[in-house]
Design a protein around this motif. Structure first.
Motif, mmCIF file in Angstrom:
data_model
loop_
_atom_site.group_PDB
_atom_site.id
_atom_site.type_symbol
_atom_site.label_atom_id
_atom_site.label_comp_id
_atom_site.label_asym_id
_atom_site.label_seq_id
_atom_site.Cartn_x
_atom_site.Cartn_y
_atom_site.Cartn_z
ATOM 1 N N VAL A 1 0.729 -1.054 -0.022
ATOM 2 C CA VAL A 1 -0.131 -0.371 0.313
ATOM 3 C C VAL A 1 0.577 1.311 0.016
ATOM 4 O O VAL A 1 2.470 1.042 0.531
ATOM 5 N N LYS A 2 0.294 2.163 -0.777
ATOM 6 C CA LYS A 2 1.160 3.355 -0.930
ATOM 7 C C LYS A 2 0.091 4.903 -0.900
ATOM 8 O O LYS A 2 -0.639 4.831 -1.096
ATOM 9 N N ALA A 3 0.548 4.888 0.533
ATOM 10 C CA ALA A 3 -0.628 6.325 1.079
ATOM 11 C C ALA A 3 0.190 7.336 1.936
ATOM 12 O O ALA A 3 1.383 7.112 2.610
ATOM 13 N N ALA A 4 -0.065 8.784 1.534
ATOM 14 C CA ALA A 4 0.786 9.889 2.506
ATOM 15 C C ALA A 4 2.225 9.883 1.431
ATOM 16 O O ALA A 4 2.599 10.401 2.629
ATOM 17 N N GLY A 5 3.296 9.229 0.893
ATOM 18 C CA GLY A 5 4.344 9.178 0.817
ATOM 19 C C GLY A 5 4.129 8.109 1.162
ATOM 20 O O GLY A 5 6.103 8.118 0.774
ATOM 21 N N LEU A 6 4.260 6.914 2.159
ATOM 22 C CA LEU A 6 4.191 6.435 2.797
ATOM 23 C C LEU A 6 4.244 5.147 2.059
ATOM 24 O O LEU A 6 3.076 4.393 1.408
ATOM 25 N N THR A 7 5.104 3.918 2.404
ATOM 26 C CA THR A 7 4.801 2.480 1.397
ATOM 27 C C THR A 7 5.629 1.465 2.457
ATOM 28 O O THR A 7 6.047 1.867 2.974
ATOM 29 N N ASP A 8 4.201 0.739 1.948
ATOM 30 C CA ASP A 8 4.376 -0.379 3.639
ATOM 31 C C ASP A 8 3.623 -1.972 3.459
ATOM 32 O O ASP A 8 2.803 -1.776 1.841
ATOM 33 N N VAL A 9 3.720 -3.159 3.298
ATOM 34 C CA VAL A 9 3.690 -3.971 3.492
ATOM 35 C C VAL A 9 3.588 -4.745 4.462
ATOM 36 O O VAL A 9 3.710 -4.309 5.425
ATOM 37 N N MET A 10 1.804 -4.905 4.322
ATOM 38 C CA MET A 10 1.125 -5.699 5.395
ATOM 39 C C MET A 10 0.079 -6.120 5.364
ATOM 40 O O MET A 10 0.366 -7.197 3.754
ATOM 41 N N VAL A 11 0.386 -7.180 6.675
ATOM 42 C CA VAL A 11 -0.745 -8.923 6.391
ATOM 43 C C VAL A 11 -1.777 -8.615 7.110
ATOM 44 O O VAL A 11 -1.833 -7.846 7.809
ATOM 45 N N ILE A 12 -3.254 -9.074 6.390
ATOM 46 C CA ILE A 12 -4.137 -9.124 6.509
ATOM 47 C C ILE A 12 -5.328 -10.068 6.953
ATOM 48 O O ILE A 12 -4.763 -10.981 6.198
ATOM 49 N N GLU A 13 -5.969 -10.247 7.633
ATOM 50 C CA GLU A 13 -6.341 -11.478 7.330
ATOM 51 C C GLU A 13 -8.508 -11.677 8.255
ATOM 52 O O GLU A 13 -8.737 -10.210 8.291
ATOM 53 N N TYR A 14 -9.065 -11.646 6.502
ATOM 54 C CA TYR A 14 -10.083 -11.413 6.578
ATOM 55 C C TYR A 14 -11.898 -13.179 6.998
ATOM 56 O O TYR A 14 -10.590 -14.082 7.269
ATOM 57 N N THR A 15 -12.449 -11.583 7.529
ATOM 58 C CA THR A 15 -13.956 -12.652 8.388
ATOM 59 C C THR A 15 -14.750 -12.267 6.877
ATOM 60 O O THR A 15 -15.512 -11.314 7.133
ATOM 61 N N TRP A 16 -15.540 -13.346 6.136
ATOM 62 C CA TRP A 16 -16.402 -13.468 5.195
ATOM 63 C C TRP A 16 -17.485 -14.064 6.729
ATOM 64 O O TRP A 16 -17.867 -14.980 7.226
ATOM 65 N N SER A 17 -18.856 -13.146 6.244
ATOM 66 C CA SER A 17 -19.999 -12.995 6.398
ATOM 67 C C SER A 17 -20.829 -13.034 5.019
ATOM 68 O O SER A 17 -21.112 -12.737 3.832
ATOM 69 N N ASP A 18 -22.346 -13.474 5.187
ATOM 70 C CA ASP A 18 -23.333 -13.736 3.877
ATOM 71 C C ASP A 18 -23.246 -12.076 3.842
ATOM 72 O O ASP A 18 -23.992 -10.943 2.789
ATOM 73 N N ASP A 19 -23.486 -10.987 5.383
ATOM 74 C CA ASP A 19 -23.649 -9.346 4.932
ATOM 75 C C ASP A 19 -22.721 -8.484 5.090
ATOM 76 O O ASP A 19 -22.362 -7.469 5.536
ATOM 77 N N GLY A 20 -21.781 -9.350 4.705
ATOM 78 C CA GLY A 20 -20.547 -8.133 4.983
ATOM 79 C C GLY A 20 -18.971 -8.706 4.934
ATOM 80 O O GLY A 20 -18.574 -10.307 5.110
ATOM 81 N N VAL A 21 -17.886 -8.409 5.600
ATOM 82 C CA VAL A 21 -16.321 -8.813 5.489
ATOM 83 C C VAL A 21 -15.905 -7.844 6.017
ATOM 84 O O VAL A 21 -16.060 -6.789 6.201
ATOM 85 N N THR A 22 -14.778 -8.421 7.018
ATOM 86 C CA THR A 22 -14.035 -7.309 8.237
ATOM 87 C C THR A 22 -11.959 -8.299 7.746
ATOM 88 O O THR A 22 -12.449 -9.484 7.451
ATOM 89 N N TRP A 23 -11.792 -7.293 7.941
ATOM 90 C CA TRP A 23 -9.769 -7.700 8.082
ATOM 91 C C TRP A 23 -9.827 -6.649 9.694
ATOM 92 O O TRP A 23 -9.926 -5.926 10.014
ATOM 93 N N THR A 24 -8.258 -7.433 9.555
ATOM 94 C CA THR A 24 -7.989 -6.841 10.807
ATOM 95 C C THR A 24 -6.685 -7.074 10.496
ATOM 96 O O THR A 24 -5.261 -8.207 9.572
ATOM 97 N N LEU A 25 -5.539 -6.562 11.095
ATOM 98 C CA LEU A 25 -4.024 -6.526 10.570
ATOM 99 C C LEU A 25 -3.475 -7.137 11.513
ATOM 100 O O LEU A 25 -3.433 -7.405 12.568
ATOM 101 N N VAL A 26 -2.544 -8.436 10.968
ATOM 102 C CA VAL A 26 -1.773 -9.187 10.808
ATOM 103 C C VAL A 26 -0.025 -8.438 11.504
ATOM 104 O O VAL A 26 0.597 -8.563 12.528
ATOM 105 N N LYS A 27 0.465 -7.467 10.456
ATOM 106 C CA LYS A 27 1.567 -7.322 10.477
ATOM 107 C C LYS A 27 1.803 -5.946 10.291
ATOM 108 O O LYS A 27 0.765 -5.900 9.210
ATOM 109 N N SER A 28 2.311 -5.136 10.292
ATOM 110 C CA SER A 28 2.684 -4.106 8.892
ATOM 111 C C SER A 28 3.737 -3.441 9.133
ATOM 112 O O SER A 28 4.381 -3.109 10.993
#
Length: 147
Positions: free
Chosen positions: A56-83
């Motif tokens: 991801v590149k935002a505000a002039g910074l580049t970051d490599v992050m790992v995120i974990e998804y949780t899926w449901s019928d009415d949406g999806v969430t994710w949380t940061l694993v590392k960054s």
């Protein structure tokens, strides 16, 4: 200090169609300019991504992050694993059918591990929120039109 925001948009598609576009994480850089690259590290048995490494590149910074998804019928969430740039990130979409369309609410909470001026953080977060809603809407409609 954690910062959070939320935004809503109505998309002329079913929740399933919207979730399919979100699940195509490798195509995210096509419609979300902050994302440079997305690689699926692990998937759930149904084929949806579980852990994803994103550049991801935002505000002039580049970051490599790992995120974990949780899926449901009415949406999806994710949380940061590392960054390298964030202490925490929790985000997600909540989908509510409204006739032939779907109300999409996007919520995000981030906690930076590096100092950033407040105005720059707000501007960067605003851009991310717009892409997560309006950009998603454009991509869903584009995919729908092509199918």
């Amino acid at each position: 200090m954690a910062t959070s925001d939320s935004r809503e948009v109505v998309i002329e598609a079913t929740p399933e169609e919207i979730l399919d576009v979100i699940a195509d994480v490798e195509a995210t850089p096509d419609w979300s300019p902050q994302y440079q690259k997305a690689v699926i590290l692990e998937s759930y048995p149904d084929g949806r991504p579980k852990q994803v490494e994103m550049t991801v590149k935002a505000a002039g910074l580049t970051d490599v992050m790992v995120i974990e998804y949780t899926w449901s019928d009415d949406g999806v969430t994710w949380t940061l694993v590392k960054s390298g740039q964030l202490k925490a990130q929790d985000a997600g979409y909540t989908l509510t059918p409204e006739g032939a369309a779907t109300k999409v609410r996007f919520d995000m909470k981030i906690d930076l591990s590096i100092p950033m001026p407040g105005f720059l953080l707000k501007r960067t977060l605003k851009g991310g929120m717009e892409t997560a809603t309006d950009g998603l809407r454009k991509q869903v409609l584009k995919v729908k039109k092509g199918s």
